[in-house]
Design an enzyme around this catalytic site. Structure first.
Site, PDB file in Angstrom:
ATOM      1  N   GLU A  48       1.114   2.315  -4.941  1.00 39.50           N
ATOM      2  CA  GLU A  48       2.624   2.592  -5.261  1.00 39.50           C
ATOM      3  C   GLU A  48       3.458   1.467  -5.695  1.00 39.50           C
ATOM      4  OE1 GLU A  48       3.751   5.555  -2.559  1.00 39.50           O
ATOM      5  OE2 GLU A  48       4.753   3.941  -1.157  1.00 39.50           O
ATOM      6  N   SER A  49       2.761   0.350  -4.868  1.00 37.28           N
ATOM      7  CA  SER A  49       3.672  -0.837  -4.967  1.00 37.28           C
ATOM      8  C   SER A  49       3.714  -1.470  -6.679  1.00 37.28           C
ATOM      9  CB  SER A  49       3.181  -1.652  -3.951  1.00 37.28           C
ATOM     10  OG  SER A  49       1.725  -2.264  -4.365  1.00 37.28           O
TER      11      SER A  49
END
Lengths: 252, 308, 308, 252
Positions: A48-49
């Site tokens: 998700e980064s």
């Protein structure tokens, strides 16, 4: 025998070769690298980064860690990573939780009344997005009657909501959770009710013992098998992926 | 484009009491802690946060008693645990919370940035995020509607959010406010686009001609930025990709103190309020500590130290 | 991720009669002309285009009699004038047109890519683009609705489009389909995201480890790409940023021929249908012509020639 | 005296210092660089190709030309450039047209019936987006009764639509066109009717001559002034910006 190793093996098994897998820190990351090293060499990992398909030299302790970014084939922002979910490009996602109900709905927001909670938890983060939009999702949660509950204090992340048809009414495109991997065995969902039921048990665990660790009545199982313990090769791989045993201890 | 360089004090003056803020970074990276350290030292009241993953900003504002409410999706300390002062603020009713998924927060910021009354999206529907309001009425935040094209598809729509001020820490900018940053950029673009005023603190101010050498790397164009502050180690104790790792020892020291309200209050006074300025804040850390954090330029992170 | 390298012939086979296409590039840049030259030589019928600015693709498909309809926003030849065969196809009723603004087309592709039944946007409302359908019913394409949040804001919503195949030409890719391209990227990301099948032709295939050196430059991730074709000068006679300028003489030669239907048909037969393969197509142009187009690596374009 | 030079001057004057200006090829590009070299050094130019704030060494003949990309401070894609319009970050945009009506609505799509046109034109491109969403817009169009028409064959790009209130009903955020720059003078819009009226005339042009070149009745002007011809400095700048006179001939 290591419950952690069994959980990591069971989680890895949920990944099919060629899958795009949305991965968080911890046991799912170890499981993903185990899958990649064994039956799913062509899995693509997304974080998700905004990091896609990295080639880290050592196990990262967070999705935002710079050692995870090493060797990525693409790095963008969080919106781009989550948009892959909305585009239907993510096959599988992994989730952890503080509470889970019979439909696989999760609470990572609050214990107690939402507005005046006894314990405020971190909140959804990307979990709701993964569970809503990935083709399928897998929950990893140790058993316990305070975790596996009849009624959540707060529904952060959708499982099958109230059962058949509910996800569609709520506009959720993914199929929802297919497995719940616990420290006693692997649960699935009855197609008719979309409530949880046992599928596979870890060595030495009985169905009764599993039910004992669950705060709601499991649906009757179709067939329950016992999982073989990890072989030496798998244990060696787990040791190489997570040398310090940070997420997967090889001894209970 | 005008020269937008200002001093840290001038930038702080752009954040009044009662302001609604959003801050860049996530996990232990790219959070504008130098700016917020100074804001805490100056003191502000009744701040709100429209946040996604700026856990350290949320936590320190909470620990300083300056945070009144938060629209957000997830605040936790990767590898440590809960943000204690922030979480206990919600538990004891001093901080009001409005929950979202990450994508939900981002879509509200995008709607705010693009002057749209709503954004459609495919997550959040059917959950308490949509059905149970925090301090907002749920029907003002998220609705599940039928597609206006009559195709029978149900879709979630979410309403816009517009922060007063976005504070971003980045690797470098020119004096006009063209901003570049390596590594995962988190939600910085959407936060900056949505906010009425955008403050960027940077490791280094470079000539515009230097920016022109790698225009594809420009994360924020000058036309979205209002103030540029030269603030080296302005993310410390969080990290900056390509510059330095997060200072896990310092963060851990805070985390230990944060488990007790009194100890935490002492910690905030001593570490955050006492330094006279940014340089005093860094000097208190000391050169050895800061230089040891520098990342290896080939690896992009700090490899394990060789035992002596 | 699997190895996605295929031959040009294998890639062409992914485009059946009746397919709906979208193609990368705009103005005289980055259009996958090598692919479409070969498709025209093979022959296809009843193609449709969901286009934004791939004017040369539209024009050549029209000139070859293979284009039946187009959803699009603008096809014209910057510096020359109208796309004659495409325009006359609309005038004489052999090509059906559905008009949009650029942002309108992009938002329909974004909605298609993201499985959304619509996207809200702030342009197109009140105009014939919204009110007068081409081959669609206008109410299936664009509506102006009141915000579902009851704030009184009027907002345009537009419905999704999903092309069968996107064809993109880029600078380089690895065998897995991680694609990098310098310069303005036009609408390539949105087109690739929306299409069911994505074909990328590239100047050069590089090792994945080479892609890993500049992950921020990856325009399309392997997980959105289905086929990679090594096709040097695959955009010629349009240009590729960092590689070669558009071949304005060749383009101009076509443009002159295109003003007459008969002359244009001859031109298509001779230049597009006759070459036996991609190399024959390039050989017909000749080495001197192609090498002269190379751009200066510092300037990024071909400076004016020094008089002899 | 050069009408082109007068038009370029008049267009440049519409740009305020510090503006973000959305620019196309041709006369608007020359005007933008004239403004930047004179009263508006801090204008930021944005192009629909995704190029922001370039520093080209010579005049580009297209927004997609590589010589225009030289020295840009940011290069992205078309969506990013157009999103700046939707974000309200663009102060002014310039538009050309085949037909224009009294409200400043434009047609660049078709002459004749839309489904079976006599002449098919290129279509909107970014024009509708600029006119809908930039804070204000400026149209550049040579006079002629076939260009300035009572009724458009197709309304591609919004001016004031049907007059006061119509843009808001259509959900358009920008204020619409503020000026129409012709080869005879500069037109504006009456605040009450939002129909076109004369504002400034080029040297030697009368109001009657201007009306003669317009196919609809102009609203009565408030005040009409005459524009001074370009001075030597302006002419020298125009020569430097467009040495070949590609877009701005300095002799009629």
């Amino acid at each position: 025998m290591s419950r952690d190793a069994l959980m990591a093996m069971a989680a890895a098994r949920e990944i099919r070769d060629g899958d795009v897998a949305f991965i968080g820190t911890g046991l799912p990351m170890v499981a993903a690298y185990l899958a990649k090293a064994t039956h799913a060499p062509e899995v693509t990992l997304v974080f998700e980064s905004g990091i896609i398909d990295p080639a880290p030299l050592e196990l990262a302790t967070g999705v935002g860690e710079y050692r995870l970014a090493f060797g990525a084939t693409s790095i963008r922002g969080t919106r781009a990573a989550l948009t892959l979910l909305q585009q239907g490009k993510v096959d599988i996602g992994f989730l952890g939780t503080a509470e889970i109900d019979a439909y696989g709905n999760l609470n990572t927001t609050a214990i107690g009344e939402y507005h005046h909670p006894d314990v405020r938890l971190p909140g959804s983060g990307g979990a709701n997005d993964i569970a809503s939009m990935a083709r399928r999702s897998v929950v990893i949660a140790r058993t316990g009657r305070r975790r596996f509950v009849e009624t959540l204090h707060y529904l952060t992340t959708p499982g099958h909501l109230t059962g058949p048809g509910a996800r569609k009414d709520a506009g959720l495109p993914g199929d929802g959770p297919v497995r719940v991997i616990t420290d006693m065995g692997v649960l699935g969902f009855s197609p008719e009710t979309q409530r949880m039921r046992a599928e596979r048990l870890f060595p030495g665990v009985t169905l009764e013992a599993l039910q004992e660790g669950i705060g709601f009545a499991l649906d009757p199982p179709e067939e329950v098998t016992t999982i073989a313990p990890p072989d030496a090769g798998t244990l060696a791989l787990l040791r190489r992926i997570d040398p310090a045993g940070t997420y997967v201890a090889l001894e209970d | 484009m005008a020269d937008k360089r200002v001093s840290l004090d001038e930038a702080l003056a752009l954040v009044p009491d009662g302001a609604t803020l959003t801050a860049g970074g996530f996990a232990h990276s790219h959070q504008p802690m130098g700016f917020f350290r100074a804001l805490i030292a100056e003191g502000r009241s009744d701040l709100s946060l429209m946040g996604v993953a700026e856990c350290w900003v949320a936590e320190w504002l909470a620990a300083a008693g300056m945070l009144r409410k938060a629209w957000f999706s997830n605040f936790m300390f990767e590898g440590f645990g809960r943000c204690r002062r922030f979480s206990e603020g919600i538990e004891n009713g001093t901080i009001a919370a409005e929950d979202h998924s990450h994508f939900g927060m981002i879509m509200r910021l995008v709607a705010g940035a693009e002057r749209l009354p709503f954004m459609p999206m495919l997550s959040q529907g059917g959950t308490d995020i949509a059905l149970l309001g925090g301090f907002e009425q749920p029907e003002d935040k998220i609705r599940v509607i039928d597609s206006p094209f009559g195709d029978g598809q149900r879709v979630t729509v979410t309403s816009p959010l517009v922060p007063d001020v976005a504070v971003i820490h980045a690797a470098r900018a020119d004096r006009l406010g063209n901003v570049q940053l390596g590594g995962a950029s988190a939600v910085i673009e959407e936060q900056a686009a949505a906010a009425r005023t955008v403050i960027v603190t940077v490791e280094k101010i470079v000539e515009t001609d230097e920016i022109r050498r790698t225009p594809e790397a420009t994360l924020l164009s000058a036309l979205t930025v209002d103030a540029v502050v030269h603030l080296p180690f302005g993310a410390w104790p969080t990290g900056v990709y390509g510059y330095h790792d997060p200072d896990m020892d310092f963060l851990s020291n805070y985390y230990a103190a944060s488990r007790d309200a009194g100890a935490c209050s002492d910690w905030v006074d001593r570490h955050l309020r006492a330094p006279a300025d940014h340089w005093a804040w860094l000097d208190a850390a000391g050169m050895a500590r800061l230089l040891a954090l520098r990342t290896d330029p080939v690896l992009g992170y700090r490899p394990a130290e060789v035992p002596a």
